[in-house]
Design a protein around this motif. Structure first.
Motif, PDB file in Angstrom:
ATOM      1  N   ASN A  19      15.326  -3.620   4.226  1.00 42.59           N
ATOM      2  CA  ASN A  19      14.056  -3.646   3.493  1.00 42.59           C
ATOM      3  C   ASN A  19      12.851  -3.598   4.427  1.00 42.59           C
ATOM      4  OD1 ASN A  19      14.980  -3.619   0.885  1.00 42.59           O
ATOM      5  ND2 ASN A  19      15.048  -5.862   0.699  1.00 42.59           N
ATOM      6  N   LEU A  23      10.126  -0.689   4.273  1.00 41.57           N
ATOM      7  CA  LEU A  23       8.709  -1.001   4.029  1.00 41.57           C
ATOM      8  C   LEU A  23       7.820  -0.237   5.009  1.00 41.57           C
ATOM      9  CD1 LEU A  23       6.646  -3.132   2.578  1.00 41.57           C
ATOM     10  CD2 LEU A  23       6.791  -4.297   4.790  1.00 41.57           C
ATOM     11  N   PHE A  94       3.765  -2.184  -1.973  1.00 42.43           N
ATOM     12  CA  PHE A  94       4.038  -2.940  -0.742  1.00 42.43           C
ATOM     13  C   PHE A  94       4.017  -4.457  -0.926  1.00 42.43           C
ATOM     14  CE2 PHE A  94       2.027   1.138   0.221  1.00 42.43           C
ATOM     15  CZ  PHE A  94       3.066   1.730   0.934  1.00 42.43           C
TER      16      PHE A  94
END
Ligand SMILES: Nc1nc2c(ncn2[C@@H]2O[C@H](COP(=O)(O)OP(=O)(O)O)[C@@H](OP(=O)(O)OP(=O)(O)O)[C@H]2O)c(=O)[nH]1
Ligand SMILES: [Mn+2]
Length: 195
Positions: A19, A23, A94
């Protein structure tokens, strides 16, 4: 590291997750699409995206900063100020932490230029640790850019005024990252020593 949620967030040996990588790549891709029609003000009209990418690189390679939210925010730091991006969009893609860092480093474009410049000086000491890191890397990139090439339409006086103003902003960001502070001090002293 009281200000990071992960106490290992700035260590190269920390266990980053899929992750975290996703991101950062998502942020780089989002910023590239948002800034796609913008150019820097240098005579070569460099693609604008070189700036946020370079700010993120300064954090990792010079600041030794590997906190994913900080790096993602560096990549996104000019999207709201300089494109049609909204803070809601940043939250959606985000999450609230990255959005909040970008919000802290975004000038209020409704204010006059003089008020915005003064607000950066006044507000710098009150920013979060992560926002201070992004601001220092942003200034370092821009000062190096100024040393490398004079933006179209700028004269020596305007370049010097930018260095003097940046010095005042940076004074409010100290105690955050020794390497970045030392490099900023050197570039400012070198350039303000010029006639
Ligand atoms: N040195 C340099 N700067 C360029 C160039 N092209 C675009 N810029 C941007 O110009 C801004 C600095 O110019 P100013 O005249 O002070 O500000 P303005 O764009 O808001 O009018 C910086 O914005 P910023 O990143 O939002 O930072 P700041 O406003 O907090 O300094 C910088 O990223 C270039 O070729 N060289
Ligand atoms: Mn910037």
């Amino acid at each position: 590291m009281a200000t990071t949620t992960n106490s290992h967030a700035n260590e190269k040996t920390a266990a980053y997750t899929a992750n975290d990588i996703a991101l950062i790549v998502r942020a780089a891709d989002f910023a590239a699409r948002k800034h796609k029609d913008q150019r820097r003000k240098d005579p070569q009209q460099t693609p604008y995206i070189n700036h946020p990418l370079g700010v993120a690189r300064i954090l990792t390679e010079e600041g030794n900063i590997f906190d994913p939210a900080t790096i993602a925010a560096a990549l996104l730091h000019d999207t709201v100020e300089d494109t049609k991006t909204t803070f809601d969009e940043l939250t959606e893609h985000f999450g609230p932490e990255v959005m909040a860092i970008v919000e802290e480093v975004t000038d209020d474009k409704r204010a006059t230029k003089a008020a915005r410049k003064q607000a950066q000086i006044d507000k710098a000491p009150h920013k979060s640790h992560k926002a201070k890191l992004v601001k220092m890397a942003d200034k370092l990139y821009n000062l190096r850019d100024l040393e490398r090439a004079t933006p179209l339409g700028w004269d020596r006086h305007r370049v010097r005024e930018y260095f003097k103003w940046a010095q005042q902003v940076i004074a409010g960001l100290t105690g955050t990252n020794d390497a970045l502070e030392q490099t900023l001090k050197e570039i400012i002293e070198r350039n303000l020593a010029k006639k």
